[in-house]
Design a protein around this motif. Structure first.
Motif, PDB file in Angstrom:
ATOM      1  N   GLU A 224       0.931  -1.096  -0.018  1.00 18.10           N
ATOM      2  CA  GLU A 224      -0.032   0.062  -0.092  1.00 18.10           C
ATOM      3  C   GLU A 224       0.767   1.175   0.005  1.00 18.10           C
ATOM      4  O   GLU A 224       0.254   2.282  -0.735  1.00 18.10           O
ATOM      5  CB  GLU A 224      -0.860  -0.072   1.226  1.00 18.10           C
ATOM      6  CG  GLU A 224      -1.947  -1.181   1.231  1.00 18.10           C
ATOM      7  CD  GLU A 224      -2.679  -0.987   2.278  1.00 18.10           C
ATOM      8  OE1 GLU A 224      -2.660  -0.471   3.421  1.00 18.10           O
ATOM      9  OE2 GLU A 224      -3.969  -1.890   2.273  1.00 18.10           O
ATOM     10  N   THR A 227       2.177   1.640  -3.262  1.00 16.66           N
ATOM     11  CA  THR A 227       0.937   2.104  -4.357  1.00 16.66           C
ATOM     12  C   THR A 227       0.647   3.646  -3.938  1.00 16.66           C
ATOM     13  O   THR A 227       0.362   4.460  -5.239  1.00 16.66           O
ATOM     14  CB  THR A 227      -0.243   1.083  -4.190  1.00 16.66           C
ATOM     15  OG1 THR A 227       0.062  -0.002  -4.272  1.00 16.66           O
ATOM     16  CG2 THR A 227      -1.245   1.529  -5.001  1.00 16.66           C
ATOM     17  N   GLU A 230       2.733   6.002  -5.994  1.00 14.44           N
ATOM     18  CA  GLU A 230       2.667   5.945  -7.656  1.00 14.44           C
ATOM     19  C   GLU A 230       3.730   5.531  -8.215  1.00 14.44           C
ATOM     20  O   GLU A 230       3.892   6.163  -9.389  1.00 14.44           O
ATOM     21  CB  GLU A 230       1.767   7.193  -8.241  1.00 14.44           C
ATOM     22  CG  GLU A 230       0.399   7.222  -7.561  1.00 14.44           C
ATOM     23  CD  GLU A 230      -0.388   8.544  -7.903  1.00 14.44           C
ATOM     24  OE1 GLU A 230       0.383   9.125  -9.014  1.00 14.44           O
ATOM     25  OE2 GLU A 230      -1.427   8.637  -7.726  1.00 14.44           O
TER      26      GLU A 230
END
Length: 255
Positions: A224, A227, A230
């Motif tokens: 996470e 993520t 990005e």
């Protein structure tokens, strides 16, 4: 409208949305900027604006001396970026740079996944945010019951909502309390962060994760975290589960 912020010491960059504090944007982007309360009381997020300009978006009780204000110092939790910024800020280089924090949290939700597995959701008070790196763990303790270490399964970008994966264990009072006695609103003491199973932030090499059972919790936090930044990184996950353990309990999330 966005403003781009660059950290002078590391060269790391992140974007600040309109009306968002610089600290909130840094946390969301996975930047381990120093902070404590995130509400203008402790002063630990104080940083020097080397280039660009900021604007205060909320009141803070911490007083910055006039001499430091003249030099460009401001609290990142209480200011937004009105232009692109170059910041001289304290950033954690590794897990050892983040001190262990101790405070009391409350049970926000207890999610029973299977008869032998529960996901414990905790929430910190507004005056305390848990600063940690993805992959670290915490010591949870319940008064009169005992303490256990669990990996933090949530992202550092959500520093008030903490997640832990708890497996039922025979003859373990803490586990028994989680499954049989704990309820929403109950209090738990936390000491964290601990451990150095963290990502090398400056590396762009492919990531290969190997997890066994609830050992996936620490890796979930790291996934996470990556993520949220990005980043374009190749990621492979191998998650091993014993047949009797009930399978991949967050299979859809992984997919």
């Amino acid at each position: 409208m966005f403003a781009r912020v660059k950290i002078q010491q590391t060269g790391r960059e992140f974007l600040v949305e309109h009306g968002e504090s610089v600290l909130e944007a840094a946390i969301r982007a996975g930047i381990a900027m120093d902070y404590g309360c995130n509400n203008g009381n402790c002063g630990r997020c104080k940083a020097r604006v080397m280039q660009g300009s900021t604007a205060r978006i909320r009141h803070h009780d911490f007083v910055i001396p006039q001499a430091e204000q003249t030099q460009g110092f401001a609290l990142m939790c209480s200011n937004t970026a009105t232009t692109d910024l170059l910041l001289d800020a304290r950033i954690a280089a590794d897990a050892r740079d983040i001190p262990v924090q101790k405070f009391r949290v409350k049970v926000r939700k207890l999610e029973t996944v299977t008869e032998d597995l529960a996901i414990l959701h905790l929430q910190t008070p507004r005056t305390h945010r848990l600063r940690f790196m993805a992959g670290q763990y915490a010591t949870l303790s319940i008064e009169g019951i005992g303490a256990r270490d669990y990996s933090i399964a949530s992202c550092p970008c959500d520093d008030r909502r903490l997640e832990f994966h708890v497996r039922r264990m025979d003859n373990n009072p803490f586990s028994a309390m989680i499954f049989n006695g704990l309820k929403q609103g109950d209090k738990i003491d936390i000491e964290a962060p601990r451990g150095d199973f963290v990502l090398q932030e400056e590396s762009n090499r492919p990531l290969v994760f190997i997890a066994f059972d609830t050992g996936f919790a620490a890796i979930k936090s790291q996934l996470e975290h990556v993520t949220a930044q990005e980043q374009e990184r190749s990621i492979d996950l191998y998650w091993i589960i014993c047949g009797k353990q009930g399978g991949h309990y967050l299979n859809n999330l992984c997919r």
